[in-house]
Design a protein around this motif. Structure first.
Motif, PDB file in Angstrom:
ATOM      1  N   VAL A 207       0.775  -1.298  -0.435  1.00 41.91           N
ATOM      2  CA  VAL A 207       0.440   0.507   0.024  1.00 41.91           C
ATOM      3  C   VAL A 207       0.929   1.754   0.104  1.00 41.91           C
ATOM      4  N   GLU A 210       1.593   2.711  -2.558  1.00 37.85           N
ATOM      5  CA  GLU A 210       0.746   3.417  -4.192  1.00 37.85           C
ATOM      6  C   GLU A 210       0.713   5.246  -4.050  1.00 37.85           C
ATOM      7  N   HIS A 230      -3.662   6.107   6.996  1.00 37.97           N
ATOM      8  CA  HIS A 230      -4.341   5.373   5.406  1.00 37.97           C
ATOM      9  C   HIS A 230      -3.981   4.290   5.050  1.00 37.97           C
ATOM     10  N   ARG A 233      -5.185   0.627   7.081  1.00 41.43           N
ATOM     11  CA  ARG A 233      -6.505   0.376   6.273  1.00 41.43           C
ATOM     12  C   ARG A 233      -7.313   0.201   5.332  1.00 41.43           C
ATOM     13  N   ASN A 234      -6.552   0.686   4.270  1.00 42.08           N
ATOM     14  CA  ASN A 234      -6.496  -0.281   3.260  1.00 42.08           C
ATOM     15  C   ASN A 234      -5.523  -1.507   2.794  1.00 42.08           C
ATOM     16  N   ASP A 308     -12.996  -1.538   3.156  1.00 37.71           N
ATOM     17  CA  ASP A 308     -12.323  -1.118   2.294  1.00 37.71           C
ATOM     18  C   ASP A 308     -13.936  -1.126   0.813  1.00 37.71           C
ATOM     19  N   ARG A 310     -14.160  -0.004  -2.047  1.00 38.83           N
ATOM     20  CA  ARG A 310     -13.812  -0.180  -3.380  1.00 38.83           C
ATOM     21  C   ARG A 310     -14.578  -1.279  -3.422  1.00 38.83           C
TER      22      ARG A 310
END
Length: 316
Positions: A207, A210, A230, A233-234, A308, A310
């Motif tokens: 991550v 990214e 940030h 969590r991802n 997430d 997404r």
């Protein structure tokens, strides 16, 4: 989300049905006779046949399975062959120990693993990263029962800070019970924490590469805030997956650890019931463990979409 939850619930029910079939058939196929074990090797064939009929072991396989499922649905798990008491009561008594032990172990696992994983990812290829990853490699190689013995020798025999075994109970307060479970919980947690730390490190490193992380840093956010608010969590999707699998390993590990520390929990009950050929207790205990594992994995699947956004329902 409601469609996804319904689909996962149907999958959960199908999994439980499949697990119940496997558990029942495997235990029924084991060699030996529970009635013969209870009566002893010198019992007459007539006495063994009479006890077999009394226990319902002479009925067809399908009928015994359906009766067991019916009992599960109404909460009647039958009576133990050895203890002569309701199985539900035996299990309830042991869960008072096993569930807190599993929760403590999981809490220690998550705390150690997330801290180590994030620290090593933030200090990638530095001395701290190499040192912690080396320790996790050692942790993965350690058998938990052998590590449990080392903990007993150090903290119970040499330092005499904690007891070597047994359970103080919850009647005298929370702290005596927690002290009794501390060494077993650490024994279970160390190996799992080593595995989860490596998974966390890999997920966080991925991550960190990214674009949104570079954008957050360019906006002036500090390194610590970016990591915890940030990045983590991802990175939690693979971490949550491993957590669900590790909970199953913790439950299975209690069978060994509870015997090492002489804890009167569900794992020790399963071990004793196997030795005594008390298959009705074994069957219900294993089914309970399977149910707990399936439910935990169901919760993990639901958390995916919450962690997430997404992720779409049709992707799960």
């Amino acid at each position: 989300m409601s469609v996804f939850v319904l689909r996962r619930l149907l999958t959960l029910l199908a999994t439980l049905v499949g697990a119940s079939l496997i558990i029942f058939l495997v235990l029924d196929a084991l060699p030996g006779n529970a009635a013969q074990m209870l009566m002893g090797a010198d019992a007459s064939p007539d006495a063994v046949r009479a006890l077999t009929a009394k226990l319902g072991l002479d009925q067809p396989l399908a009928i015994r399975y359906l009766q067991w499922i019916k009992g599960l649905l109404i909460g009647d798990l039958g009576n133990s062959y050895v203890y002569g008491t309701p199985v539900a009561g035996l299990i309830a008594e042991r869960l008072v120990l096993t569930i807190p032990l599993a929760i403590m172990s999981m809490a220690i696992t998550v705390t150690l693993a997330l801290s180590a994983g994030i620290y090593t990812a933030a200090n990638h290829n530095k001395l701290g990263d190499v040192g912690v990853m080396s320790l996790t490699q050692v942790g993965i190689a350690l058998p938990n029962f052998w590590f449990a013995i080392l903990l007993v020798l150090l903290f119970a025999v040499r330092l005499q800070w904690l007891s070597a075994g047994g359970f103080a109970g919850w009647e005298d307060g929370v702290w005596p019970g927690v002290k009794s479970l501390l060494l077993p919980a650490v024994s279970l947690a160390v190996v799992q924490a080593a595995i989860l730390a490596r998974v966390t490190r890999s997920a966080v490193l991925e991550v960190l590469r990214e674009d949104f992380v570079r954008t957050a840093r360019a906006k002036g956010l500090g390194k610590r805030e970016v990591l915890w608010s940030h990045v983590l969590r991802n990175a939690m999707i693979p971490v949550m997956t491993v957590m669900g699998l590790q909970f199953a390993n913790l439950l299975a590990g209690t069978i060994v650890i509870e015997n090492v520390f002489y804890l009167p929990g569900l794992g020790r009950l399963i071990f004793q019931s196997i030795a005594n050929r008390d298959l009705i207790v074994v069957r219900n205990c294993v089914m309970l463990l399977a149910t707990m594992v399936v439910i935990v994995n169901f919760v993990v699947d639901v958390l995916y979409a919450l962690i997430d956004p997404r992720i779409k329902v049709h992707d799960l």
